[in-house]
Motif scaffolding. Structure first.
Motif, PDB file in Angstrom:
ATOM      1  N   LEU A  75      33.965  18.715  69.023  1.00  0.00           N
ATOM      2  CA  LEU A  75      33.263  19.999  69.135  1.00  0.00           C
ATOM      3  C   LEU A  75      34.089  21.132  68.531  1.00  0.00           C
ATOM      4  O   LEU A  75      33.541  22.049  67.903  1.00  0.00           O
ATOM      5  CB  LEU A  75      32.951  20.292  70.597  1.00  0.00           C
ATOM      6  CG  LEU A  75      31.961  19.333  71.274  1.00  0.00           C
ATOM      7  CD1 LEU A  75      31.828  19.671  72.755  1.00  0.00           C
ATOM      8  CD2 LEU A  75      30.609  19.366  70.588  1.00  0.00           C
ATOM      9  N   GLU A  76      35.396  21.077  68.700  1.00  0.00           N
ATOM     10  CA  GLU A  76      36.266  22.107  68.127  1.00  0.00           C
ATOM     11  C   GLU A  76      36.281  22.005  66.598  1.00  0.00           C
ATOM     12  O   GLU A  76      36.284  23.031  65.898  1.00  0.00           O
ATOM     13  CB  GLU A  76      37.669  21.976  68.723  1.00  0.00           C
ATOM     14  CG  GLU A  76      37.699  22.419  70.191  1.00  0.00           C
ATOM     15  CD  GLU A  76      38.918  21.938  70.954  1.00  0.00           C
ATOM     16  OE1 GLU A  76      39.616  21.007  70.483  1.00  0.00           O
ATOM     17  OE2 GLU A  76      39.179  22.481  72.045  1.00  0.00           O
ATOM     18  N   ALA A 208      34.836  20.916  53.870  1.00  0.00           N
ATOM     19  CA  ALA A 208      35.055  21.880  54.961  1.00  0.00           C
ATOM     20  C   ALA A 208      35.249  21.146  56.284  1.00  0.00           C
ATOM     21  O   ALA A 208      36.120  21.510  57.089  1.00  0.00           O
ATOM     22  CB  ALA A 208      33.876  22.849  55.051  1.00  0.00           C
ATOM     23  N   ALA A 209      34.446  20.116  56.536  1.00  0.00           N
ATOM     24  CA  ALA A 209      34.589  19.349  57.781  1.00  0.00           C
ATOM     25  C   ALA A 209      35.929  18.637  57.831  1.00  0.00           C
ATOM     26  O   ALA A 209      36.568  18.561  58.895  1.00  0.00           O
ATOM     27  CB  ALA A 209      33.444  18.347  57.904  1.00  0.00           C
ATOM     28  N   ALA A 210      36.379  18.121  56.687  1.00  0.00           N
ATOM     29  CA  ALA A 210      37.645  17.388  56.653  1.00  0.00           C
ATOM     30  C   ALA A 210      38.825  18.302  56.952  1.00  0.00           C
ATOM     31  O   ALA A 210      39.720  17.954  57.740  1.00  0.00           O
ATOM     32  CB  ALA A 210      37.822  16.718  55.289  1.00  0.00           C
ATOM     33  N   ILE A 211      38.849  19.471  56.348  1.00  0.00           N
ATOM     34  CA  ILE A 211      39.992  20.354  56.580  1.00  0.00           C
ATOM     35  C   ILE A 211      39.891  21.013  57.956  1.00  0.00           C
ATOM     36  O   ILE A 211      40.919  21.355  58.568  1.00  0.00           O
ATOM     37  CB  ILE A 211      40.140  21.395  55.452  1.00  0.00           C
ATOM     38  CG1 ILE A 211      41.611  21.858  55.375  1.00  0.00           C
ATOM     39  CG2 ILE A 211      39.187  22.571  55.619  1.00  0.00           C
ATOM     40  CD1 ILE A 211      42.003  22.442  54.063  1.00  0.00           C
ATOM     41  N   ILE A 215      42.893  21.293  60.780  1.00  0.00           N
ATOM     42  CA  ILE A 215      43.218  22.517  61.503  1.00  0.00           C
ATOM     43  C   ILE A 215      43.180  22.274  63.015  1.00  0.00           C
ATOM     44  O   ILE A 215      44.077  22.700  63.758  1.00  0.00           O
ATOM     45  CB  ILE A 215      42.245  23.651  61.115  1.00  0.00           C
ATOM     46  CG1 ILE A 215      42.470  24.054  59.653  1.00  0.00           C
ATOM     47  CG2 ILE A 215      42.419  24.868  62.028  1.00  0.00           C
ATOM     48  CD1 ILE A 215      41.399  24.984  59.091  1.00  0.00           C
ATOM     49  N   ALA A 216      42.147  21.564  63.466  1.00  0.00           N
ATOM     50  CA  ALA A 216      42.022  21.285  64.898  1.00  0.00           C
ATOM     51  C   ALA A 216      43.165  20.417  65.387  1.00  0.00           C
ATOM     52  O   ALA A 216      43.711  20.640  66.472  1.00  0.00           O
ATOM     53  CB  ALA A 216      40.677  20.619  65.182  1.00  0.00           C
ATOM     54  N   TYR A 217      43.543  19.409  64.605  1.00  0.00           N
ATOM     55  CA  TYR A 217      44.671  18.562  64.989  1.00  0.00           C
ATOM     56  C   TYR A 217      45.934  19.401  65.156  1.00  0.00           C
ATOM     57  O   TYR A 217      46.645  19.287  66.163  1.00  0.00           O
ATOM     58  CB  TYR A 217      44.924  17.488  63.924  1.00  0.00           C
ATOM     59  CG  TYR A 217      44.291  16.157  64.217  1.00  0.00           C
ATOM     60  CD1 TYR A 217      44.693  15.387  65.305  1.00  0.00           C
ATOM     61  CD2 TYR A 217      43.289  15.656  63.405  1.00  0.00           C
ATOM     62  CE1 TYR A 217      44.110  14.165  65.568  1.00  0.00           C
ATOM     63  CE2 TYR A 217      42.693  14.435  63.664  1.00  0.00           C
ATOM     64  CZ  TYR A 217      43.114  13.689  64.747  1.00  0.00           C
ATOM     65  OH  TYR A 217      42.532  12.486  65.014  1.00  0.00           O
ATOM     66  N   VAL A 269      47.410  29.920  65.202  1.00  0.00           N
ATOM     67  CA  VAL A 269      47.452  28.800  64.257  1.00  0.00           C
ATOM     68  C   VAL A 269      46.074  28.609  63.639  1.00  0.00           C
ATOM     69  O   VAL A 269      45.934  28.510  62.407  1.00  0.00           O
ATOM     70  CB  VAL A 269      47.923  27.499  64.959  1.00  0.00           C
ATOM     71  CG1 VAL A 269      47.702  26.290  64.044  1.00  0.00           C
ATOM     72  CG2 VAL A 269      49.392  27.598  65.341  1.00  0.00           C
ATOM     73  N   ILE A 270      45.048  28.574  64.471  1.00  0.00           N
ATOM     74  CA  ILE A 270      43.690  28.370  63.956  1.00  0.00           C
ATOM     75  C   ILE A 270      43.297  29.513  63.021  1.00  0.00           C
ATOM     76  O   ILE A 270      42.810  29.285  61.905  1.00  0.00           O
ATOM     77  CB  ILE A 270      42.683  28.266  65.114  1.00  0.00           C
ATOM     78  CG1 ILE A 270      42.978  27.037  65.964  1.00  0.00           C
ATOM     79  CG2 ILE A 270      41.249  28.197  64.582  1.00  0.00           C
ATOM     80  CD1 ILE A 270      42.164  26.967  67.245  1.00  0.00           C
TER      81      ILE A 270
END
Length: 405
Positions: A75-76, A208-211, A215-217, A269-270
């Motif tokens: 979800l994030e 966009a979904a991959a990066i 970012i979430a990780y 960070v995000i």
């Protein structure tokens, strides 16, 4: 004149749901939703998506109510992917559908479970969670009357398999992560029926979904490690990028209590990573000037990405987290026990197929070792952490409790 369902502004390089390449099994359009919105909704309503609630991200689910599961991580990622897509003029619904589906193929116990199943299937092509997600949405989710899988659009399936880049080079040879082992059979088999152009990059929405996942990780694994007490706030200052953010926090909020300091670090960070991706991607788009989504696919490089300084910061964060968090001795002990659960289950199902549920034995030729092994792996991969533990207790005399020491 009425707008098409789900219509909103898109840049010329966005994927247009009104011009989708369609579904393997043609279906009538929806009067209320775009094609990509339907894909997103089918993912959300899938069994595999619900199971993410009880699958490990970093910590096994019962370590606390506040640590992230595979579902909350997903979800994030979706939130970040939507924000990037909105800023770059991409289709938000497609980016969201890809973010929500990207981890469907994960096993119980996170990457530990994946590594264990990969070893179990070494003689049969191995196990790859990206390929497993593809198998789920094209075959294993068996709920619709007219077809197996979710019958997602070409654009969603393309993005799912290629979000990290092309799978084949110009000569048709496996590339990237599949260079040594080859492209998984599930992807190649489907590609023969509906070619996914495996030698090209995916759409901007998939990138966009991959990066967003990266970012979430970076942010959320850092947050979970700090909240679990495995990482210390000042320890993360070993990473220059994080040290700069901590200095900014301490200057603006001296004496801030630890929990708020951790949250301020996570949100910064995000924010910094997202803002960098938007700025760098806008620069690349201006240089490329694509007039369609095809221009992004044919660019020969990722169009949505970090600037080089922030890409180095991303690498530094991951290099810090690997030994300090993922390979921490307390987590390694849990990983070893989790791996034993997966290996035990796989060995029992292959040795005694009758221990599989009736539905999983249908049409199964137990004399075909490869098919039996893959069926057992499919069953295990779909388990939640909790169910895998319960199943192990049913079949074995002793089961590890998988709690941090």
């Amino acid at each position: 004149m009425m707008a098409r369902p789900g219509e909103r502004w898109r840049a010329p390089w966005a994927c247009d749901p009104g011009r989708s390449r369609g579904r393997l099994h043609p279906e009538p359009g929806s009067p209320t939703r775009s094609e990509f919105q339907r894909d997103r909704d089918r993912v959300i309503h899938s069994t595999a998506f619900r199971r993410l609630m009880h699958k490990t991200q970093v910590f096994v689910f019962h370590e606390g109510d506040h640590v992230r599961t595979r579902l909350t991580h997903t979800l994030e990622v979706a939130q970040i992917a939507r924000a990037l897509a909105r800023s770059l003029g991409l289709d938000e619904d497609l980016a969201e559908a890809l973010a929500l589906s990207h981890d469907l193929g994960h096993t119980p116990f996170g990457h530990t479970g994946e590594d264990a199943l990969d070893a179990c299937l070494a003689r049969f092509g191995g196990f790859d969670h990206n390929a497993q997600a593809f198998r789920l949405v094209t075959r294993l989710e068996d709920r619709y009357a007219d077809f197996a899988g979710l019958n997602l659009t070409w654009e969603t399936l393309e993005g799912l398999v290629k979000h990290n880049g092309p799978l084949l080079d110009g000569a048709g040879q496996p590339t990237g992560r599949y260079r040594d082992r080859g492209v998984p059979a599930a992807i190649l088999d489907y590609d023969r029926d509906q070619p996914l152009r495996l030698d090209l990059h995916a759409s901007g929405e998939a990138q966009a979904a991959a990066i967003a996942d990266d970012i979430a990780y970076d942010a959320h694994d850092l947050d979970d490690g700090l909240r679990a007490g495995i990482l210390d706030v000042d320890e993360v200052a070993e990473v220059p990028f994080l040290a700069g953010l901590l200095a900014e926090i301490d200057t603006r909020h001296p004496g801030l209590r630890r929990s708020k300091r951790v949250h301020e670090l996570t949100r910064r960070v995000i924010t910094r990573l997202v803002e960098d991706v938007v700025g760098e991607s806008e620069r690349r788009l201006a240089a490329l000037a694509p007039d369609s989504a095809e221009g992004i696919r044919a660019a020969g490089h990722s169009v949505v990405g970090f600037s080089e300084p922030v890409a180095e910061a991303d690498r530094s964060i991951k290099a810090f987290l690997f030994p300090k968090l993922y390979r921490h001795e307390r987590l390694l002990a849990v990983r070893r026990d989790a791996e034993s659960i997966i290996r035990d289950l796989f060995a029992r199902y292959v040795r005694e197929p009758a221990t599989l549920p009736d539905a999983w034995r249908q049409d199964l030729d137990v004399g075909d070792e490869a098919k039996l092994a893959r069926r057992a792996a499919d069953y295990i991969a779909g388990m939640t952490d909790r169910y895998a533990i319960l199943e192990h207790r049913r079949l074995f005399d002793r089961t590890p409790d998988l709690r941090l020491a």
